[in-house]
Design a protein around this motif. Structure first.
Motif, PDB file in Angstrom:
ATOM      1  N   LEU A 147     -10.210   2.551 -10.315  1.00 26.69           N
ATOM      2  CA  LEU A 147     -11.017   1.691 -10.965  1.00 26.69           C
ATOM      3  C   LEU A 147     -12.277   2.396 -11.092  1.00 26.69           C
ATOM      4  O   LEU A 147     -12.955   2.292 -12.151  1.00 26.69           O
ATOM      5  CB  LEU A 147     -11.232   0.376 -10.037  1.00 26.69           C
ATOM      6  N   ALA A 155     -11.759   4.648 -13.965  1.00 20.73           N
ATOM      7  CA  ALA A 155     -11.823   4.016 -15.071  1.00 20.73           C
ATOM      8  C   ALA A 155     -13.307   3.294 -15.620  1.00 20.73           C
ATOM      9  O   ALA A 155     -13.617   3.513 -16.920  1.00 20.73           O
ATOM     10  CB  ALA A 155     -10.953   2.665 -15.013  1.00 20.73           C
ATOM     11  N   TRP A 163      -6.376   5.160 -18.002  1.00 16.51           N
ATOM     12  CA  TRP A 163      -5.651   3.865 -17.742  1.00 16.51           C
ATOM     13  C   TRP A 163      -4.240   4.099 -17.152  1.00 16.51           C
ATOM     14  O   TRP A 163      -3.637   3.183 -16.307  1.00 16.51           O
ATOM     15  CB  TRP A 163      -5.688   2.904 -18.740  1.00 16.51           C
ATOM     16  N   ALA A 165      -4.733   4.696 -13.675  1.00 17.01           N
ATOM     17  CA  ALA A 165      -5.040   3.420 -12.944  1.00 17.01           C
ATOM     18  C   ALA A 165      -3.697   2.531 -12.674  1.00 17.01           C
ATOM     19  O   ALA A 165      -3.496   2.000 -11.791  1.00 17.01           O
ATOM     20  CB  ALA A 165      -5.884   2.568 -13.731  1.00 17.01           C
ATOM     21  N   ARG A 223      -2.866  -3.949 -11.484  1.00 17.53           N
ATOM     22  CA  ARG A 223      -1.888  -3.079 -12.323  1.00 17.53           C
ATOM     23  C   ARG A 223      -1.673  -3.637 -13.368  1.00 17.53           C
ATOM     24  O   ARG A 223      -1.758  -3.038 -14.388  1.00 17.53           O
ATOM     25  CB  ARG A 223      -0.659  -2.835 -11.594  1.00 17.53           C
ATOM     26  N   ALA A 227      -4.813  -2.956 -15.655  1.00 18.18           N
ATOM     27  CA  ALA A 227      -4.551  -1.552 -15.996  1.00 18.18           C
ATOM     28  C   ALA A 227      -3.576  -1.330 -17.193  1.00 18.18           C
ATOM     29  O   ALA A 227      -3.836  -0.633 -18.140  1.00 18.18           O
ATOM     30  CB  ALA A 227      -4.243  -0.631 -14.957  1.00 18.18           C
TER      31      ALA A 227
END
Length: 153
Positions: free
Chosen positions: A4, A7, A93, A96, A105, A108
């Motif tokens: 995260l 991201a 992503w 992720a 999840r 993502a």
């Protein structure tokens, strides 16, 4: 949380990049797409920040500026930059998706789908599995143990 954080960092950079894209596009559909991308990445960035705040983690702060991968002086370059941003985000992503579970999840995976669609909209040449590295046929891509990639008869 590392996925995260990565991201969030990537979304900060995307917001910056889309500022450049918007500044270099003329009024019309391309600018509308740039505005939509900018807004989507702002929303995704803000949601990530809230998620990290809720987990009592300090989110990565945005940098004061970012180095662009190439000079952008016109609408064509802006489109290439947008495609580059989205293609890079598919990898972030995808990581992720691999590094989270449950609701995170799903978040993502949704972000991965959205970035892949925007990348295609901007003309990026995506792989069959956006965000994952390409494998050569010689590496055995598309085969399972004990099988061959070629058909036999």
């Amino acid at each position: 949380m590392a996925a995260l954080q990565a991201a969030l960092s990537a979304e900060h950079a995307a917001v910056y990049g889309y500022g450049v894209v918007g500044a270099r596009t003329p009024a019309g559909p391309q600018r509308d797409a740039a505005r939509a991308g900018y807004a989507a990445h702002q929303a995704r960035r803000d949601a990530l920040q809230r998620e990290l705040d809720g987990a009592a983690a300090t989110g990565t702060a945005a940098a004061a500026g970012y180095r662009l991968p190439f000079a952008v002086s016109d609408a064509a370059g802006a489109g290439q930059l947008a495609a580059h941003i989205e293609t890079q985000l598919t990898a972030v992503w995808a990581d992720a998706v691999a590094g989270t579970g449950g609701a995170l999840r799903q978040t993502a995976a949704t972000a991965l789908r959205e970035t892949a669609l925007r990348a295609a909209q901007w003309g990026a040449d995506l792989s069959a599995l956006p965000g994952l590295p390409e494998q050569d046929a010689a590496d055995g891509a598309g085969t399972t143990p004990g099988t061959s990639a070629s058909a036999s008869g």
